[in-house]
Design an enzyme around this catalytic site. Sequence first.
Site, PDB file in Angstrom:
ATOM      1  N   GLU A   1      49.073  43.767  38.326  1.00 37.02           N
ATOM      2  CA  GLU A   1      49.221  44.046  36.897  1.00 37.02           C
ATOM      3  C   GLU A   1      50.109  45.267  36.662  1.00 37.02           C
ATOM      4  OE1 GLU A   1      46.436  43.368  38.547  1.00 37.02           O
ATOM      5  OE2 GLU A   1      46.093  41.359  37.747  1.00 37.02           O
TER       6      GLU A   1
ATOM      7  N   HIS B   1      35.067  38.973  33.202  1.00 37.34           N
ATOM      8  CA  HIS B   1      35.921  38.033  32.472  1.00 37.34           C
ATOM      9  C   HIS B   1      35.557  38.016  30.987  1.00 37.34           C
ATOM     10  CE1 HIS B   1      35.881  36.534  36.640  1.00 37.34           C
ATOM     11  NE2 HIS B   1      37.111  36.151  36.415  1.00 37.34           N
TER      12      HIS B   1
HETATM   13  C1  LIG Z   1      42.890  42.446  39.365  1.00 36.30           C
HETATM   14  C2  LIG Z   1      42.800  40.975  39.189  1.00 36.30           C
HETATM   15  N1  LIG Z   1      43.875  40.286  38.740  1.00 36.30           N
HETATM   16  C3  LIG Z   1      43.818  38.947  38.547  1.00 36.30           C
HETATM   17  C4  LIG Z   1      42.661  38.253  38.799  1.00 36.30           C
HETATM   18  C5  LIG Z   1      42.578  36.727  38.539  1.00 36.30           C
HETATM   19  N2  LIG Z   1      42.537  35.987  39.818  1.00 36.30           N
HETATM   20  C6  LIG Z   1      41.362  35.660  40.401  1.00 36.30           C
HETATM   21  S1  LIG Z   1      41.595  34.932  41.899  1.00 36.30           S
HETATM   22  C7  LIG Z   1      43.271  35.025  41.765  1.00 36.30           C
HETATM   23  C8  LIG Z   1      44.136  34.505  42.869  1.00 36.30           C
HETATM   24  C9  LIG Z   1      43.902  35.238  44.170  1.00 36.30           C
HETATM   25  O1  LIG Z   1      44.624  34.633  45.216  1.00 36.30           O
HETATM   26  P1  LIG Z   1      44.413  35.111  46.713  1.00 36.30           P
HETATM   27  O2  LIG Z   1      44.373  36.610  46.751  1.00 36.30           O
HETATM   28  O3  LIG Z   1      45.439  34.460  47.564  1.00 36.30           O
HETATM   29  O4  LIG Z   1      42.962  34.640  47.113  1.00 36.30           O
HETATM   30  P2  LIG Z   1      42.468  33.124  47.242  1.00 36.30           P
HETATM   31  O5  LIG Z   1      41.948  32.727  45.879  1.00 36.30           O
HETATM   32  O6  LIG Z   1      43.631  32.307  47.667  1.00 36.30           O
HETATM   33  O7  LIG Z   1      41.378  33.143  48.261  1.00 36.30           O
HETATM   34  C10 LIG Z   1      43.641  35.624  40.556  1.00 36.30           C
HETATM   35  C11 LIG Z   1      45.032  35.855  40.109  1.00 36.30           C
HETATM   36  C12 LIG Z   1      41.544  39.004  39.272  1.00 36.30           C
HETATM   37  N3  LIG Z   1      40.371  38.413  39.554  1.00 36.30           N
HETATM   38  N4  LIG Z   1      41.658  40.345  39.451  1.00 36.30           N
END
Ligand SMILES: Cc1ncc(C[n+]2csc(CCOP(=O)(O)OP(=O)(O)O)c2C)c(N)n1
Lengths: 412, 412, 338, 338
Positions: free
Chosen positions: D60, D129
């Site tokens: 962000e 959320h």
């Molecule tokens: C600080 C923050 N930004 C955005 C999100 C929304 N979000 C939740 S999971 C995710 C994707 C994460 O991908 P990755 O780190 O590759 O983990 P995976 O889900 O593939 O295990 C996002 C963007 C969040 N939870 N926290």
Amino acid sequence: MKQKSRLHIPHAAARPGEAPDFSYLALSLAGEVARPATDSRVAEIEFLANGLVRVLDEEHVAQGPWNPRLDASTLLEALRLMMLVRQYDDRMQRMQRQGKITFYMQSLGEEAVSIGAGLALRSSDMLFPSYRNQGLYILRETGLVEMMSHCLSNTHDFCRGRQMPVFYQNAKNRVFTISGNLATQYPQAVGWAMAAAIKGNDDIASSWVGDGSTAEADFHYALTFAAVYQAPVILNVVNNQWAISTFQGVAGGERRSFAARGLGLGIPGIRVDGNDLLAVHAVTEWAAERARNGGGPTLIELVTYRGGAHSTSDDPSRYRPKDEWAVFPLGDPMARLKNHLIRQGLWSEEQHSALEEEMKQYVMECWKQACAFGTMTEGPFLDVHEMFEDVFEEMPQHLKRQQAEMLALEGL
Amino acid sequence: MKQKSRLHIPHAAARPGEAPDFSYLALSLAGEVARPATDSRVAEIEFLANGLVRVLDEEHVAQGPWNPRLDASTLLEALRLMMLVRQYDDRMQRMQRQGKITFYMQSLGEEAVSIGAGLALRSSDMLFPSYRNQGLYILRETGLVEMMSHCLSNTHDFCRGRQMPVFYQNAKNRVFTISGNLATQYPQAVGWAMAAAIKGNDDIASSWVGDGSTAEADFHYALTFAAVYQAPVILNVVNNQWAISTFQGVAGGERRSFAARGLGLGIPGIRVDGNDLLAVHAVTEWAAERARNGGGPTLIELVTYRGGAHSTSDDPSRYRPKDEWAVFPLGDPMARLKNHLIRQGLWSEEQHSALEEEMKQYVMECWKQACAFGTMTEGPFLDVHEMFEDVFEEMPQHLKRQQAEMLALEGL
Amino acid sequence: MAQMNMIQAIRSALDIMLEVDPSVVILGEDVGFFGGVFRCTEGLHKKYGEHRVIDAPIAEGGIIGTAIGLGINGLRPVAEIQFADYIYPGFDQVVSELARLRYRSDGTFYSPVTIRTPCGGGIRGGQTHSQSPEAIFTHISGVKTVMPSNPFDAKGLLISAIESNDPVVFFEPKRIYNGPFDGDPNKPAVSWSSHPLGEVPEEYYNVPLGKAAVVEEGDELTIITYGTIVHVAQAAAKLAGVRAEIIDVRTLMPLDVDTLRQSVAKTGRCLVAHEATRFGGYGAELAATIQEECFWHLEAPIERVAGWDTPYPHAFEWQYFPGQKRLLAGIRKVMEAR
Amino acid sequence: MAQMNMIQAIRSALDIMLEVDPSVVILGEDVGFFGGVFRCTEGLHKKYGEHRVIDAPIAEGGIIGTAIGLGINGLRPVAEIQFADYIYPGFDQVVSELARLRYRSDGTFYSPVTIRTPCGGGIRGGQTHSQSPEAIFTHISGVKTVMPSNPFDAKGLLISAIESNDPVVFFEPKRIYNGPFDGDPNKPAVSWSSHPLGEVPEEYYNVPLGKAAVVEEGDELTIITYGTIVHVAQAAAKLAGVRAEIIDVRTLMPLDVDTLRQSVAKTGRCLVAHEATRFGGYGAELAATIQEECFWHLEAPIERVAGWDTPYPHAFEWQYFPGQKRLLAGIRKVMEAR
Ligand SMILES: Cc1ncc(C[n+]2csc(CCOP(=O)(O)OP(=O)(O)O)c2C)c(N)n1
Ligand SMILES: Cc1ncc(C[n+]2csc(CCOP(=O)(O)OP(=O)(O)O)c2C)c(N)n1
Ligand SMILES: [Mg+2]
Ligand SMILES: [Mg+2]
């Protein structure tokens, strides 16, 4: 704009309707990558960040220097745990679909990441998981009934309904509470490890984030502080190729492995087959030994694939080919371990399906028990007055007033 | 604690009272490091992050493939600019000591960092400096009177008294406004470069942070976004060995060069003698050509030494040996360029002292002119009502009210 | 008893806590060998060792994030953020983690981190060395917010903050580090030695969190404030010649509403003052609360005097700073309203 | 005219701005190929290309930091932060840079960034959320803060935000993305099609920033609110049977004080309501301002109804959410006070 844009935009290898293509994944053969001494100088072991440490070959035989030589009972325990995680996921996924819980996240296809690492660490080591490490909670005996009760936010929920499903915790067995905010646990794990070093004991910490999460500041903070203070910590990046809809290239994985991210700080990196339980166990053991002996942090990239949707709120068919997982070069971690055991005569298809059946029943049993502590629709329910507790150690006056106001309104 | 702490704490090579020791600095000979093609693959040029690109040798002769072969007029211009920066610093430092300005920060000993880079870039390239890059503003013709007026917060201050001294700006000549918050300009520079690429022109951006600032999140964001979008940007880390009282090891420089920080993302890194104007010019030219041709970002570590105090609020004698700079292996950038010119018969001690004298007068003249626009004690003063402008493009009602209230109180 | 300025009082609190509690560790930028840019940790590195007073990389988010981890593993971290203006990179770890840990884990995890940070202007620091961001912390459920206005409170409150198992953000008004400041920059600086609250016990003591202090008793007007402005308010009230009851909130969150209510119920008139920008500032919460609690006693609108809603301009520091003139005008307005 | 829900209205605003202004670019997590987790950018990646609707890394602070740079170089960036709960890592770039750029450079540099982010609860999102952090932005000098309560305003205000050369933080109450919500989770969900403000022109139009909307006229009580709670307040007022004037602030900063003043001067009673936590929330600023502006008209203390001062608990979402019961109680309290 007059001219054409010259900005580079990373492109996923395949999108819906296109044929899956994993040619971008650099692979090594099982046994191909050397296993250096755990006290090697970083400069001498940079190759670990480029290759892919693998133990199980195509014939399901354990190969090479990284073979952890686990005894039969450990291997069977590993298989059992992976099966249990998958059965648990399967049940909870369906319970969400039936509206019994509000939300769920599977770890389908990534079970070896948690189980392989968890088995290689000591029970006194502290774990800082991400939301896709349910395997660590199961392995650390959190209890399915307890985990399910949490997902139900019922009277048996260990966080008393404070968090949405899958944000587990297990203080007693040293597994941290999961945060909804990506990567925040990473510098916390480094701080925990620094404290262990300050106290002079040889506990270590281990933390997990996804490929996408490496772009967050906390990833950088963790690596920097871990390098500066040589904290006894293992920093794991679970590269399951996707971050919701964006592939790992959008997180900077197009040109270099995630394992290499710490090299510039003098942190050794190991890129490992995350679907090879033996390999995951072996590299974790290596990093743990290095950390315990004062060698500082290790960054481990676990190459795997997110077999399911990101979460129950997600629809991957919108952004990736349906059949990608089926052709993922590193296969299914559970099938691979199973075949390894069968190949050694330690296991059979019959035993496997029998155990699977048994587990289905067991998980079903656990679900029933969990529901007895309350569901979303039927009681018993948590006491609503508890929502004001634990904001602070002692409830301040303004919260007492709000609590009284709320209870009056609810007619309690 | 029962046991002894096992935490690693980085130690400065020398503290007050101890003999300076720069043995930790890896050096190369002038001309020793090869100069690869600007379109080389990162994997082939990692050596650039380990060696130290140098052109001027001990005899002040330009050596090797990185020699930018600058013509005499450019070399003399470079010397003149470095001298001017130093004279400016010297004057302003003394003005602060006399209480004429509230604060000041010198770039003593780091002049080649700004001048070498500035001369290698196009006037259409956008610069995002740190507070120790006054050389860039001087080189981009910001005007000493204007810079001094800013430090005086007088009626001629280009930011109308909004910022404390040394936070310069020059929109017209494409030098960004300096922020008091470390490293924030880094991702902004990447964004600016991304916009240039989106527009399809071949402008590039260049930004500077200190060694200590690399621990901030913005450093990580900048590298990540620059790598992902292959932004045409040069990211400079000015390693002057100190961050106020902490040496570069506390920023993670103990085990690997700062130039290596981007390798894990596929960003080439160049470690350069920051006190060798020819070398700085050469590596900047290399990175600029690479970026303009679509090769993406380059990380440049400029090895130098903070010759003066961190700022006029600082007292370095509390944390480092007084005589460190005198024995710094890379010497004084101005003396080195001067000797190079003399050695070539393009310059002489007499000319040098004459020019120095002339400059002293000129800078003194500028100071007088600046003071004519107002000092802290004597008018003219800025209009106090202006303090409410530029919070927004148009002043909202609540600020108009506050402005009126304030003017009434001040009896205006 | 000894004469201490606020820096010495804070150092004394840190010294005592490092002494009595082996789990206390300090980390921050330049806090170790150097002793901090404002000298608050001077000598502690030498006395307690580099493993307990730790020089940190320049990464506020990393400092707070690792401090949380240190706390989870049984230590009691005191993190210094060099200027409150630079706390924002650490904001996420404060809001999303430090403040939420106990709640989200049903009390099984918590981290007793204290974050010390100098705030406020009046030192020619311009817009990035003068901010008072307390309001963005008081709005966060799960962290306590403190701002002392004198050496005695600074030591006693800091000891309470460190001993608290709740996270505390501890703001130190840097303008009054060396002496009280009545808002007149042209007067020669006064030192704490001439102030009764510059008398500070050498030994351990604490000032409880959550209790406001009635600095001056009065029955005509209640002035609610904290930090540097406490001293400005005292001077302004004297100038105005009103019998003002001046309350130093000291702990902003949780707020000692009872003390405020009792006073305004008595005086019927109230002025709220702070240095931070006005819009959405902490003064808004004070005014909103007072009108809820004391509406029927109020004889005039509650007046807010605060920093203007602009950044803190270097050239106009004293026009920005809510000094005696502004407080005087505010007092007059409240007293004359009818 | 067309029927649009809030997502479609927001998409329509983005579509039009991408169309009419080639300098507009969108970046954020999953906003490109996928079209955003709430589908607000669906189809725009395909229509305008991957160079104008850009999938960003999960950072962000990096998104906002690079957006600032894009803006400095002549583009007009619209950044999406996936959930307001995740905006904190970008807080420093907003406060220290985006909000200060114009001021500190005397207007020679500015970046017209709009930050869109879904906020609020009622979707079973738990504490990470569901947050409404608007108050920590309204306190920051130099950024405008907006929160629409219906599709028509969402499109018009978003267009104004993107066209504004000032930075705007644009909060989207996700609970009402698909339909208005009166606070009763047990009623079947209603869609925007049944709501007059679900009628949205296909073409360009704007709703000016800084103007509140009188949603319902009345003379007995003024209810000042915004976002989801606008609809809850309407339902509660009906239940209470009071002739309430309901004002949707829409733009939180700068605040349309005149409209509020006129209303409260008329009604003499005021209730302030929002979903965010109460202590130090935006409601405090509203209450403080109203009592300053309308003290002599007030017949009762201004009542605040807001989220409790706890994180947003998953299990007790509806006890946390300030629903009809809570507003009703608040209305009664204000009406009965004398
Ligand atoms: C600080 C923050 N930004 C955005 C999100 C929304 N979000 C939740 S999971 C995710 C994707 C994460 O991908 P990755 O780190 O590759 O983990 P995976 O889900 O593939 O295990 C996002 C963007 C969040 N939870 N926290
Ligand atoms: C975000 C932030 N944190 C802390 C500071 C205080 N500070 C100003 S300069 C400085 C040291 C920076 O060192 P370095 O990056 O090496 O640059 P140098 O001064 O050596 O040129 C610190 C800690 C700041 N200005 N901003
Ligand atoms: Mg992933
Ligand atoms: Mg430095």
